[in-house]
Design a protein around this motif. Structure first.
Motif, mmCIF file in Angstrom:
data_model
loop_
_atom_site.group_PDB
_atom_site.id
_atom_site.type_symbol
_atom_site.label_atom_id
_atom_site.label_comp_id
_atom_site.label_asym_id
_atom_site.label_seq_id
_atom_site.Cartn_x
_atom_site.Cartn_y
_atom_site.Cartn_z
ATOM 1 N N SER A 285 49.794 -25.181 -52.290
ATOM 2 C CA SER A 285 48.893 -25.583 -51.333
ATOM 3 C C SER A 285 48.726 -27.398 -51.376
ATOM 4 O O SER A 285 48.503 -27.865 -50.238
ATOM 5 N N ARG A 286 48.812 -27.711 -52.549
ATOM 6 C CA ARG A 286 48.734 -29.180 -52.643
ATOM 7 C C ARG A 286 50.193 -29.811 -51.968
ATOM 8 O O ARG A 286 49.996 -30.897 -51.275
ATOM 9 N N ASP A 289 49.609 -29.731 -48.263
ATOM 10 C CA ASP A 289 48.566 -30.656 -47.705
ATOM 11 C C ASP A 289 49.375 -32.265 -47.576
ATOM 12 O O ASP A 289 48.907 -32.778 -46.922
ATOM 13 N N PRO A 293 48.782 -33.818 -44.004
ATOM 14 C CA PRO A 293 47.447 -33.906 -44.450
ATOM 15 C C PRO A 293 46.357 -33.725 -43.209
ATOM 16 O O PRO A 293 45.269 -33.450 -43.586
ATOM 17 N N TYR A 294 47.017 -33.829 -42.020
ATOM 18 C CA TYR A 294 45.987 -33.521 -41.007
ATOM 19 C C TYR A 294 46.196 -31.829 -40.432
ATOM 20 O O TYR A 294 45.588 -31.632 -39.152
ATOM 21 N N THR A 296 44.662 -29.459 -41.433
ATOM 22 C CA THR A 296 43.489 -28.726 -41.147
ATOM 23 C C THR A 296 42.553 -29.205 -39.939
ATOM 24 O O THR A 296 41.902 -28.399 -39.426
ATOM 25 N N ARG A 301 39.438 -26.963 -38.596
ATOM 26 C CA ARG A 301 38.708 -26.602 -39.751
ATOM 27 C C ARG A 301 38.172 -27.843 -40.462
ATOM 28 O O ARG A 301 37.597 -27.973 -41.424
ATOM 29 N N PRO A 303 38.657 -32.203 -41.772
ATOM 30 C CA PRO A 303 39.754 -32.913 -42.334
ATOM 31 C C PRO A 303 39.530 -32.270 -43.880
ATOM 32 O O PRO A 303 38.567 -31.996 -44.410
ATOM 33 N N SER A 304 40.809 -32.447 -44.439
ATOM 34 C CA SER A 304 41.136 -32.036 -45.887
ATOM 35 C C SER A 304 40.671 -33.157 -46.805
ATOM 36 O O SER A 304 40.223 -34.292 -46.204
ATOM 37 N N GLN A 305 40.605 -33.040 -48.215
ATOM 38 C CA GLN A 305 40.202 -34.225 -49.083
ATOM 39 C C GLN A 305 41.259 -35.420 -48.693
ATOM 40 O O GLN A 305 40.993 -36.474 -48.771
ATOM 41 N N ALA A 307 43.263 -36.113 -46.077
ATOM 42 C CA ALA A 307 42.741 -36.866 -45.042
ATOM 43 C C ALA A 307 41.830 -37.540 -45.030
ATOM 44 O O ALA A 307 41.580 -38.690 -44.466
ATOM 45 N N GLN A 308 40.347 -37.418 -45.639
ATOM 46 C CA GLN A 308 39.454 -38.141 -45.620
ATOM 47 C C GLN A 308 39.800 -39.479 -46.628
ATOM 48 O O GLN A 308 39.287 -40.317 -46.321
#
Length: 463
Positions: A285-286, A289, A293-294, A296, A301, A303-305, A307-308
């Motif tokens: 999953s990492r 991601d 990264p975008y 999600t 759903r 932004p992911s961590q 992406a943030q």
């Protein structure tokens, strides 16, 4: 007309600054920067100076002064930059965690981190006071190896936290044993490679232009490495696995001088990472991601961590939004640990982030310099190993939160929340200061015509 200069007039003597005086001046500057950052956060968030700013500054100043006095009298020839950099980085980490605490009132991490930092300083003082000569540690190479493997095995018996089995939790107390294991294994690698560097470099068979040593020489260290990687795979902790593998390859290359080991190390690392990413869902999953990264956001759903984190770096620009004025808390639960560098990037900008990276680079470079100045192979390898631990951690963590490599879950040295990490980093700095003191200690005076005998090696060196 002026009188001619005498023929035997000698040039003025060049005076070098007192290293301890330089250290004290830099410590004063480091404490002032941290206190000003603390005040700035209070003004930005609440519009007032924090009521405990004076006591906070006084406490930090007293701790810095105490460490300086111990180094002055017990390691007077040590590098004057190591301690101020550690104090500055640790202080900035406390300021950033305090700033994030103000945005998350239900989660107070700064007081706990301050306690762990104080414990780390106490262990720093203990190492400087008790350890008078770093070469003594060479006697305990195999003991450190056994202890390091034990510390890595223990977390398997405890439940996973955030997908990885790297924590030991007993009641309200928790720590990461692998943080301490990295110092122990660096000690073992340094002692073993120092004793067998010639056999590793010049014996064995040539395979693809690489001098492969005999199994008797390389077998023990490869077995230890395979065991450590196996344990880390079971714990699903890719970051620590990359750290130990990178440390192994770097120290092996320095001990032998064979560039082929770097190529072999990169191939093995790539193969191992690919296999783990395919077989382990948490690691997969990492990696997914990292590749997108975008994803999600595209799936609706949010932004992911990661992406943030990238948004935070982009919002910081060149000079940043200012301490306390960012929105990095949107990252979520890991904002104070894995992603604390995103807060620094958003609120201090590219300029502040560059300054932080330069501090890490200077700390690592001075550690390398201490090792280069030594004559003993063990001291050189041990100093290089300790400095490389810091360098590899910064690279792996910064690369993960910036989207350069997959996220690993390690803690940024001194900056991030994490008691085990900050305590271990203070021990590393203490060992580097002790090694630096030995490296820069003036040689005893020798009478003319007398040949000085080389310093005897420490008994108990592994062969």
């Amino acid at each position: 007309m002026t009188a001619p200069l005498a023929a035997d007039a000698s040039p003025p003597e060049l005076r070098h600054p007192d290293p301890r005086g330089v250290e004290l001046s830099l410590l004063v500057g480091a404490v002032l920067v941290v206190v000003l950052g603390y005040v700035d956060v209070g003004l930005a968030r609440n519009g007032t100076v924090p009521p405990d700013a004076a006591s906070y500054g006084a406490g930090l100043g007293l701790l810095a002064l105490l460490t300086h006095l111990v180094v002055r009298f017990r390691a007077p020839h040590a590098d004057p930059l190591l301690l101020p950099i550690a104090v500055l980085l640790n202080g900035l980490g406390l300021v950033l965690i305090y700033r994030l605490d103000l945005a998350t009132p239900g989660s107070r991490a700064a007081p706990t981190q301050l306690v762990w930092s104080t414990l780390g300083v106490c262990l720093f003082l203990a190492v400087i006071l008790v350890l008078r000569e770093h070469r003594v540690l060479q006697r305990y190479a195999y003991v450190s190896m056994a202890a390091g493997l034990f510390l890595m095995l223990v977390p398997i018996l405890f439940p996973a936290v955030n997908g990885a089995k790297i924590w030991i939790r007993v009641g309200g107390f928790s720590f990461q044993p692998a943080e301490f294991a990295k110092i122990l294994l660096a000690l073992f690698f340094a002692a073993y490679l120092a004793a067998n560097r010639n056999a590793l470099a010049y014996t064995g068979r040539m395979i693809w232009r690489l001098q492969m040593p005999t199994g008797r020489v390389l077998g023990p260290i490869v077995a230890i490495w395979l065991m450590s990687v196996g344990v880390l795979v079971l714990e699903r902790d890719l970051g620590t696995s990359l750290l130990f593998f990178g440390l192994f390859v770097v120290m092996l290359y320095v001990a032998t001088g064979r560039t082929g080991w770097i190529a072999v190390g990169m191939l093995l690392a790539s193969a191992g990472a690919a296999v783990v990413a395919l077989l382990e869902p948490h690691v997969h999953s990492r990696v997914a991601d990292w590749l997108n990264p975008y994803a999600t956001i595209e799936a609706g759903r949010g932004p992911s961590q990661l992406a943030q984190s990238l948004f935070a770096f982009g919002a910081g620009g060149t000079l940043g939004s200012g301490l306390g004025l960012g929105h990095s808390t949107l990252i979520g639960f890991a904002a104070k640990s894995d992603f604390i560098l995103a807060t620094a990037g958003e609120e201090l900008g590219l300029a502040g982030l560059t300054a932080i990276f330069l501090l890490y680079a200077l700390l690592v470079a001075r550690g390398y310099r201490a090792g280069i100045c030594l004559t003993s192979p063990f001291g050189r390898l041990f100093a290089l190993g300790l400095a490389s631990i810091m360098a590899l951690q910064v690279f792996v963590i910064a690369g993960g939160v910036m989207g350069l490599i997959p996220l690993t879950g390690l803690a940024m040295p001194f900056l991030a929340q994490g008691g085990s990490s900050v305590v271990t980093n203070w021990i590393i700095v203490a060992l580097l200061i002790r090694i630096s003191d030995s490296a820069h200690r003036p040689l005893p005076a020798v009478e003319p015509g007398v040949i000085a005998r080389p310093e005897p090696s420490v008994k108990g060196t592994p062969t």
